[in-house]
Design a protein around this motif. Structure first.
Motif, PDB file in Angstrom:
ATOM      1  N   SER A   1       0.586  -1.261  -0.124  1.00 19.68           N
ATOM      2  CA  SER A   1      -0.056  -0.158   0.019  1.00 19.68           C
ATOM      3  C   SER A   1       0.898   1.263  -0.081  1.00 19.68           C
ATOM      4  O   SER A   1       0.434   2.170  -0.587  1.00 19.68           O
ATOM      5  N   LEU A   2       1.804   1.341   0.691  1.00 17.37           N
ATOM      6  CA  LEU A   2       2.793   2.632   0.901  1.00 17.37           C
ATOM      7  C   LEU A   2       3.144   2.591  -0.440  1.00 17.37           C
ATOM      8  O   LEU A   2       3.346   4.054  -0.972  1.00 17.37           O
ATOM      9  N   PHE A   3       3.934   1.728  -1.145  1.00 15.39           N
ATOM     10  CA  PHE A   3       4.687   2.029  -2.521  1.00 15.39           C
ATOM     11  C   PHE A   3       3.402   2.381  -3.458  1.00 15.39           C
ATOM     12  O   PHE A   3       3.696   3.418  -4.073  1.00 15.39           O
ATOM     13  N   LYS A   4       2.307   1.898  -3.595  1.00 21.35           N
ATOM     14  CA  LYS A   4       1.138   2.345  -4.347  1.00 21.35           C
ATOM     15  C   LYS A   4       0.816   3.478  -4.087  1.00 21.35           C
ATOM     16  O   LYS A   4       0.482   4.587  -5.030  1.00 21.35           O
ATOM     17  N   ALA A   5       0.658   4.121  -2.918  1.00 24.25           N
ATOM     18  CA  ALA A   5       0.398   5.481  -2.730  1.00 24.25           C
ATOM     19  C   ALA A   5       1.329   6.568  -2.813  1.00 24.25           C
ATOM     20  O   ALA A   5       1.086   7.448  -3.308  1.00 24.25           O
ATOM     21  N   THR A   6       2.773   6.044  -2.821  1.00 27.75           N
ATOM     22  CA  THR A   6       3.751   7.112  -3.319  1.00 27.75           C
ATOM     23  C   THR A   6       4.343   7.075  -4.511  1.00 27.75           C
ATOM     24  O   THR A   6       5.111   7.836  -4.849  1.00 27.75           O
ATOM     25  N   HIS A   7       3.986   6.050  -5.537  1.00 28.71           N
ATOM     26  CA  HIS A   7       4.274   6.120  -6.665  1.00 28.71           C
ATOM     27  C   HIS A   7       3.340   5.735  -7.600  1.00 28.71           C
ATOM     28  O   HIS A   7       3.149   4.926  -8.584  1.00 28.71           O
ATOM     29  N   PRO A   8       2.298   6.272  -7.748  1.00 27.50           N
ATOM     30  CA  PRO A   8       0.926   6.026  -8.634  1.00 27.50           C
ATOM     31  C   PRO A   8       1.377   6.266 -10.184  1.00 27.50           C
ATOM     32  O   PRO A   8       0.980   5.411 -11.040  1.00 27.50           O
ATOM     33  N   SER A   9       2.265   7.344 -10.503  1.00 28.82           N
ATOM     34  CA  SER A   9       2.512   7.422 -11.702  1.00 28.82           C
ATOM     35  C   SER A   9       3.405   6.465 -12.279  1.00 28.82           C
ATOM     36  O   SER A   9       3.453   6.235 -13.327  1.00 28.82           O
ATOM     37  N   GLU A  10       4.539   5.944 -11.695  1.00 24.56           N
ATOM     38  CA  GLU A  10       5.241   4.736 -11.869  1.00 24.56           C
ATOM     39  C   GLU A  10       4.563   3.725 -12.159  1.00 24.56           C
ATOM     40  O   GLU A  10       4.796   3.107 -13.071  1.00 24.56           O
ATOM     41  N   LEU A  11       3.486   3.251 -11.178  1.00 25.78           N
ATOM     42  CA  LEU A  11       2.758   2.097 -11.380  1.00 25.78           C
ATOM     43  C   LEU A  11       2.115   2.149 -12.697  1.00 25.78           C
ATOM     44  O   LEU A  11       1.846   1.382 -13.637  1.00 25.78           O
ATOM     45  N   PHE A  12       1.562   3.367 -12.789  1.00 27.81           N
ATOM     46  CA  PHE A  12       0.470   3.474 -13.993  1.00 27.81           C
ATOM     47  C   PHE A  12       1.223   3.356 -15.554  1.00 27.81           C
ATOM     48  O   PHE A  12       0.959   2.517 -16.575  1.00 27.81           O
TER      49      PHE A  12
ATOM     50  N   PHE B   1      -6.026 -12.759 -27.444  1.00 31.98           N
ATOM     51  CA  PHE B   1      -5.163 -11.852 -26.354  1.00 31.98           C
ATOM     52  C   PHE B   1      -6.110 -11.218 -25.411  1.00 31.98           C
ATOM     53  O   PHE B   1      -7.119 -10.583 -25.817  1.00 31.98           O
ATOM     54  N   LEU B   2      -6.057 -11.737 -24.038  1.00 28.13           N
ATOM     55  CA  LEU B   2      -6.901 -11.247 -22.885  1.00 28.13           C
ATOM     56  C   LEU B   2      -6.079 -10.618 -21.952  1.00 28.13           C
ATOM     57  O   LEU B   2      -4.962 -10.837 -21.642  1.00 28.13           O
ATOM     58  N   LEU B   3      -6.483  -9.228 -21.584  1.00 31.78           N
ATOM     59  CA  LEU B   3      -5.812  -8.136 -21.036  1.00 31.78           C
ATOM     60  C   LEU B   3      -6.569  -8.029 -19.597  1.00 31.78           C
ATOM     61  O   LEU B   3      -7.855  -8.033 -19.845  1.00 31.78           O
ATOM     62  N   MET B   4      -6.115  -8.473 -18.769  1.00 33.95           N
ATOM     63  CA  MET B   4      -6.536  -7.940 -17.379  1.00 33.95           C
ATOM     64  C   MET B   4      -5.935  -7.042 -16.441  1.00 33.95           C
ATOM     65  O   MET B   4      -4.635  -7.042 -16.494  1.00 33.95           O
ATOM     66  N   ARG B   5      -6.433  -6.013 -16.081  1.00 37.18           N
ATOM     67  CA  ARG B   5      -5.898  -4.767 -15.441  1.00 37.18           C
ATOM     68  C   ARG B   5      -6.700  -4.283 -14.540  1.00 37.18           C
ATOM     69  O   ARG B   5      -7.665  -3.928 -14.376  1.00 37.18           O
ATOM     70  N   TYR B   6      -6.004  -4.343 -13.079  1.00 39.66           N
ATOM     71  CA  TYR B   6      -6.486  -4.199 -11.792  1.00 39.66           C
ATOM     72  C   TYR B   6      -5.591  -2.696 -11.455  1.00 39.66           C
ATOM     73  O   TYR B   6      -4.581  -2.781 -11.372  1.00 39.66           O
ATOM     74  N   ILE B   7      -6.321  -1.771 -11.259  1.00 41.04           N
ATOM     75  CA  ILE B   7      -5.695  -0.324 -10.842  1.00 41.04           C
ATOM     76  C   ILE B   7      -6.245  -0.013  -9.307  1.00 41.04           C
ATOM     77  O   ILE B   7      -7.539   0.008  -9.172  1.00 41.04           O
ATOM     78  N   HIS B   8      -5.483  -0.200  -8.196  1.00 40.84           N
ATOM     79  CA  HIS B   8      -5.963   0.242  -6.928  1.00 40.84           C
ATOM     80  C   HIS B   8      -4.719   1.208  -6.316  1.00 40.84           C
ATOM     81  O   HIS B   8      -3.675   1.003  -6.459  1.00 40.84           O
ATOM     82  N   ILE B   9      -5.206   2.390  -6.186  1.00 36.69           N
ATOM     83  CA  ILE B   9      -4.249   3.352  -5.860  1.00 36.69           C
ATOM     84  C   ILE B   9      -4.772   3.891  -4.295  1.00 36.69           C
ATOM     85  O   ILE B   9      -5.935   3.990  -3.839  1.00 36.69           O
TER      86      ILE B   9
END
Length: 131
Positions: A90-101, A123-131
């Motif tokens: 969670s901390l990484f996600k909260a502090t690096h949202p643009s890098e993750l995206f 081709f199946l794409l699965m994308r989960y975004i949680h910020i």
């Protein structure tokens, strides 16, 4: 008879939470599965999530930001299930949202380029975004 029987399927992010469950389901339905994992993924995590079926699948390390790696692991595949993503606590996600995206968008684009070059059936794409 299962639709997946003897189909060659690549699952990116195959040792992750969602990907590992898909790998298991495909194996149980008769597919020939290749699971791609990050070169930085540790063996303990791979064994933890895929342990009971490791002998039934092929595991390939790949940098999914590299088109040449993506082209290499898509060879002779019929379908791609793309579950690979940069993730973190969670901390990484909260502090690096643009890098993750941006990293996850680039993984998707690189795999789509490989898919278009190899003429794989699906081709199946699965994308989960949680910020």
């Amino acid at each position: 008879m299962s639709f997946w029987k003897n189909k060659k399927v690549l699952v990116t992010g195959g040792s992750g939470f969602v990907g590992s469950h898909v790998v298991k389901a495909l194996v149980y339905n008769g597919a020939s599965v290749t699971a791609s994992v990050s070169r930085t993924k540790n063996d303990k995590k791979i064994k933890q999530n895929l342990g009971e079926i490791l002998k039934k699948i092929t595991v390939k390390n790949a940098d999914l930001l590299s088109l040449s790696d993506c082209l290499e692991i898509t060879q002779n595949q019929e379908s791609i299930f793309n579950f690979a993503a940069l993730d973190g606590v969670s901390l990484f996600k909260a502090t690096h949202p643009s890098e993750l995206f941006s990293t996850n968008a680039e993984i998707t684009l690189t795999f789509l380029r490989a898919y278009l070059k190899t003429k794989i059936e699906s081709f199946l794409l699965m994308r989960y975004i949680h910020i």
